[in-house]
Write a protein that holds these residues in place. Structure first.
Motif, PDB file in Angstrom:
ATOM      1  N   LEU A  43       0.949  -1.238   0.216  1.00 56.73           N
ATOM      2  CA  LEU A  43       0.544   0.167   0.389  1.00 56.73           C
ATOM      3  C   LEU A  43       1.076   1.570   0.390  1.00 56.73           C
ATOM      4  CD1 LEU A  43      -3.646   0.845   1.785  1.00 56.73           C
ATOM      5  CD2 LEU A  43      -0.955   2.390   1.897  1.00 56.73           C
ATOM      6  N   TRP A  44       1.585   1.438   0.772  1.00 58.90           N
ATOM      7  CA  TRP A  44       2.817   2.252   0.648  1.00 58.90           C
ATOM      8  C   TRP A  44       3.848   2.412   0.058  1.00 58.90           C
ATOM      9  CZ3 TRP A  44       1.959   6.460   3.881  1.00 58.90           C
ATOM     10  CH2 TRP A  44       1.058   6.416   4.828  1.00 58.90           C
ATOM     11  N   ASP A  45       4.122   1.194  -1.447  1.00 57.99           N
ATOM     12  CA  ASP A  45       4.848   1.459  -2.701  1.00 57.99           C
ATOM     13  C   ASP A  45       6.340   2.308  -2.073  1.00 57.99           C
ATOM     14  OD1 ASP A  45       5.637   0.711  -4.671  1.00 57.99           O
ATOM     15  OD2 ASP A  45       4.839   2.364  -5.808  1.00 57.99           O
ATOM     16  N   VAL A  46       6.977   1.578  -1.097  1.00 56.47           N
ATOM     17  CA  VAL A  46       7.959   2.143  -0.187  1.00 56.47           C
ATOM     18  C   VAL A  46       8.928   1.053  -0.117  1.00 56.47           C
ATOM     19  CG1 VAL A  46       6.908   4.439   0.266  1.00 56.47           C
ATOM     20  CG2 VAL A  46       7.985   2.608   1.612  1.00 56.47           C
ATOM     21  N   GLN A  47      10.166   1.393   0.252  1.00 55.10           N
ATOM     22  CA  GLN A  47      11.444   0.497   0.798  1.00 55.10           C
ATOM     23  C   GLN A  47      11.370   0.824   1.848  1.00 55.10           C
ATOM     24  OE1 GLN A  47      12.546  -2.519  -0.756  1.00 55.10           O
ATOM     25  NE2 GLN A  47      11.529  -1.531  -2.764  1.00 55.10           N
ATOM     26  N   VAL A  48      11.093  -0.093   3.039  1.00 59.64           N
ATOM     27  CA  VAL A  48      10.633   0.176   4.019  1.00 59.64           C
ATOM     28  C   VAL A  48      11.950  -1.613   4.626  1.00 59.64           C
ATOM     29  CG1 VAL A  48       9.427   1.177   4.695  1.00 59.64           C
ATOM     30  CG2 VAL A  48       8.380  -1.074   4.850  1.00 59.64           C
ATOM     31  N   ARG A  49      12.789  -1.189   5.248  1.00 59.22           N
ATOM     32  CA  ARG A  49      13.157  -2.451   6.489  1.00 59.22           C
ATOM     33  C   ARG A  49      12.488  -2.669   8.524  1.00 59.22           C
ATOM     34  NH1 ARG A  49      19.014  -2.026   5.011  1.00 59.22           N
ATOM     35  NH2 ARG A  49      19.256  -1.524   3.077  1.00 59.22           N
ATOM     36  N   LEU A  50      11.738  -3.309   7.958  1.00 55.68           N
ATOM     37  CA  LEU A  50      10.680  -3.835   8.665  1.00 55.68           C
ATOM     38  C   LEU A  50      10.751  -4.965   9.419  1.00 55.68           C
ATOM     39  CD1 LEU A  50       7.884  -1.220   8.815  1.00 55.68           C
ATOM     40  CD2 LEU A  50       9.776  -1.329  10.036  1.00 55.68           C
ATOM     41  N   SER A  51      10.431  -5.733  10.027  1.00 55.01           N
ATOM     42  CA  SER A  51      10.897  -7.176  10.724  1.00 55.01           C
ATOM     43  C   SER A  51       8.709  -7.513  11.036  1.00 55.01           C
ATOM     44  CB  SER A  51      10.745  -7.769  11.634  1.00 55.01           C
ATOM     45  OG  SER A  51      12.464  -7.574  12.027  1.00 55.01           O
ATOM     46  N   PRO A  52       8.449  -8.816  10.245  1.00 57.14           N
ATOM     47  CA  PRO A  52       7.387  -8.991   9.914  1.00 57.14           C
ATOM     48  C   PRO A  52       7.125  -9.102  11.528  1.00 57.14           C
ATOM     49  CG  PRO A  52       7.923 -10.760   8.834  1.00 57.14           C
ATOM     50  CD  PRO A  52       9.169  -9.661   9.469  1.00 57.14           C
ATOM     51  N   PRO A  53       5.049  -8.546  11.520  1.00 53.39           N
ATOM     52  CA  PRO A  53       5.018  -8.459  12.757  1.00 53.39           C
ATOM     53  C   PRO A  53       4.756  -9.222  13.949  1.00 53.39           C
ATOM     54  CG  PRO A  53       2.753  -8.284  10.752  1.00 53.39           C
ATOM     55  CD  PRO A  53       4.253  -8.796  10.510  1.00 53.39           C
ATOM     56  N   GLU A  54       4.574  -8.888  15.036  1.00 54.44           N
ATOM     57  CA  GLU A  54       4.895 -10.140  16.289  1.00 54.44           C
ATOM     58  C   GLU A  54       3.789  -9.800  16.772  1.00 54.44           C
ATOM     59  OE1 GLU A  54       7.173 -12.581  16.786  1.00 54.44           O
ATOM     60  OE2 GLU A  54       7.929 -12.553  15.389  1.00 54.44           O
ATOM     61  N   PRO A  55       3.010 -10.476  18.034  1.00 54.62           N
ATOM     62  CA  PRO A  55       1.989 -10.514  18.763  1.00 54.62           C
ATOM     63  C   PRO A  55       2.663  -9.619  20.152  1.00 54.62           C
ATOM     64  CG  PRO A  55       2.565 -12.788  18.338  1.00 54.62           C
ATOM     65  CD  PRO A  55       4.051 -12.226  17.607  1.00 54.62           C
ATOM     66  N   HIS A  56       1.626  -9.186  20.097  1.00 58.36           N
ATOM     67  CA  HIS A  56       1.902  -8.027  21.403  1.00 58.36           C
ATOM     68  C   HIS A  56       1.884  -9.070  23.104  1.00 58.36           C
ATOM     69  CE1 HIS A  56       1.404  -4.812  24.751  1.00 58.36           C
ATOM     70  NE2 HIS A  56       0.332  -5.147  24.778  1.00 58.36           N
ATOM     71  N   VAL A  57       2.716  -8.339  23.959  1.00 55.56           N
ATOM     72  CA  VAL A  57       3.262  -9.016  24.610  1.00 55.56           C
ATOM     73  C   VAL A  57       2.751  -8.707  25.659  1.00 55.56           C
ATOM     74  CG1 VAL A  57       4.732 -10.424  26.659  1.00 55.56           C
ATOM     75  CG2 VAL A  57       4.869 -10.878  23.913  1.00 55.56           C
TER      76      VAL A  57
END
Length: 553
Positions: free
Chosen positions: A21-35
């Motif tokens: 959706l943002w069509d940009v190169q971002v270096r983010l890890s896949p989402p993790e469950p909130h603890v």
């Protein structure tokens, strides 16, 4: 573990769609469950989603999302969090800059509104294609807090989204509260419509933020008001000390935007022209932050402010590195199995061991040469700093005497001399060890006692008897004269002058005539100097001139 409905495949698909959706190169890890932050925490009081911009990690409260019956909005929630990293605010330095300006426009605000500002920007982008998913989050979230009335701030915020997405009034805000809110804030709905039409059309984020603050100010019920209970609130991390320090120097970049905001009638002349001084600004922003570590952040920012003030008066000399590369070889020892093979000195081994070199190698470590000592002719410096109640706390307001002490200490330390500080007022003084580090010394001289003035003559006498070749500087005001003439202190001063390389009294006085008469027995000593500063603003330049005269060859 996340609920079974959120399978790894579903999460991965939503994540990829959100990135696209943002069509940009971002270096983010896949989402993790909130603890949960606490083991006994109610998940409804935990955040729905947030991003750690330092670790580049997104966290989602899957349990809360499921309890809200908003599982289908996962992709929109992820896209919202990615938007904070990709564009709004994108950097924590920009976040800090906005918070500094916010405290100027809304002084005393304890919970920042910048999250509202970023969410309005992020949701406009995500809502172009997924406004229904975001509506589901905001609407269903209210069921979690059904027993709580909505704050005017959040009500106005949701009204803007209704206008932005063309929703019928009451789609997001509680219908039962619409009449009461309109009576309490006449024209609320019209203002929300005007805001949605104006905010996104403004040229530049600074002008947008000023318009945002000027508009939302009306709906603040008090300094404690803030984002409160809302989904995706406080999902941007706190800036660090470097971000804050840079933001505090950004005032000049806002002048054009502030001028235009005043011309448009958003801000008053007082709001535009009443920029606080640096230390007041530091206190404002640190008071509004939770968990500042017992003032550690404030102390660090104050220290950097004084460092800049010191550097205005002193030439920054290149400092010798604290750590030098090791190159001196130590005494040879037998190399044993398990030692570092690179420590073997094969040349020495072959020459001394002959044909046994291969089975009996010798090792020699490398060590650094001792750093050079004090420059020849530069004495050790001992500074007695008066911090009585006649001068302000240096963390709250610029203290000219504190600045003078820091100028003197920095000048000596940049010449590799040692410095010791004695901070006194009434009662027991604060005595530092002999200091080698400029930052450590600067932090020490930020201490403050307050109260009456009593120069610690016992410390002064003992120090003079222990170390004679020391330059001693006393920074005070007219109270020093009263201290010197009490009891047998004048004799002590004479003894200290004779036991020092030199004693300098750097005093804030209207003139030096009375001082020289009062200190006549000491003034006659060759090793005593009296330096009078008539205006507090001259303390910094006077200290710089004094250090030039005393410490230069």
């Amino acid at each position: 573990m996340s609920p079974s409905r959120f399978t790894p495949e579903l999460i991965a698909k939503a994540w990829q769609d959100a990135l696209a959706l943002w069509d940009v190169q971002v270096r983010l890890s896949p989402p993790e469950p909130h603890v949960p932050f606490r083991a006994d925490a109610d998940h409804a009081n935990e955040p729905l989603a947030y991003i750690n911009m330092v670790k580049r990690q997104v966290f989602v409260n899957f349990h809360l999302l499921e309890s809200m019956s908003a599982e289908a909005s996962l992709m929109a929630v992820l896209a919202h969090e990615i938007g904070h990293h990709a564009r709004f605010p994108h950097t924590l330095g920009w976040d800090a800059e906005l918070k500094v300006m916010e405290q100027q426009l809304l002084p005393g605000l304890k919970q920042s509104l910048t999250n509202f500002f970023y969410d309005l920007q992020v949701n406009e982008v995500v809502g172009r294609t997924h406004w229904e998913d975001l509506c589901r989050v905001y609407r269903n979230f209210q069921s979690v807090y059904a027993r709580r009335s909505m704050s005017p701030l959040f009500f106005f915020y949701l009204s803007i989204h209704e206008e932005l997405w063309g929703c019928e009034p009451g789609t997001l805000v509680p219908r039962t509260e619409m009449r009461a809110m309109e009576e309490r804030f006449p024209g609320l709905r019209v203002e929300a419509r005007v805001f949605a039409q104006t905010f996104y059309a403004l040229p530049g984020p600074r002008l947008q933020f000023l318009y945002f603050c000027a508009t939302f100010l009306r709906y603040l019920s008090g300094p404690d008001d803030g984002t409160g209970s809302m989904p995706m609130a406080s999902d941007v991390p706190t800036p660090d000390v470097d971000d804050w320090d840079s933001a505090l120097q950004s005032g000049g970049r806002w002048q054009d935007a502030l001028g235009e905001a005043r011309e448009r009638g958003w801000l008053s002349a007082d709001q535009v022209s009443s920029a606080p001084d640096a230390l007041d600004n530091i206190n404002r922003i640190t008071r509004s932050l939770p968990g500042t570590g017992d003032g550690k952040l404030r102390r660090a920012l104050v220290s950097r402010h004084y460092r800049r003030e010191v550097d205005k008066h002193l030439l920054k000399l290149p400092a010798a590195p604290n750590r030098v590369e090791p190159y001196l070889r130590t005494t040879p020892e037998a190399w044993e199995y398990g030692d570092d093979p690179s420590a073997i000195d094969w040349t020495l081994t072959v020459l001394s061991q002959g044909h046994l070199a291969a089975v009996s190698p010798l090792r020699r470590e490398l060590e650094a040469e001792e750093p050079p000592g004090t420059e020849p002719g530069v004495p050790e410096l001992e500074i007695y700093l008066d911090t009585s109640g006649s001068m302000p706390n240096p963390e709250m307001q610029l203290n000219a005497m504190t600045l003078a002490a820091q100028v003197l200490s920095a000048s000596a330390l940049r010449k590799q001399a040692r410095v010791r500080g004695i901070i006194y007022s009434h009662g027991s003084p604060l005595v530092s060890p002999w200091m080698y580090d400029e930052e450590y010394a600067r932090d020490f001289f930020l201490h403050y006692i307050g109260g009456g003035t009593q120069l610690p003559f016992d410390v002064l006498r003992r120090s003079a008897r222990e170390k004679r070749d020391v330059l001693r500087v006393i920074i005070s005001d007219s109270d020093f004269l009263a201290n010197a003439t009490a009891e047998d202190h004048m004799d002590t001063l004479v003894e200290v002058v004779r036991g020092s390389r030199m004693v300098v009294a750097l005093l804030s006085l209207a003139d030096d005539v009375h001082a020289r008469q009062t200190l006549a027995p000491v003034v006659r000593e060759r090793g005593f100097r009296l330096v009078v500063v008539k205006w507090l603003s001259d303390f910094g330049p006077a200290a710089a001139a004094l250090s030039q005269a005393l410490l230069e060859k």
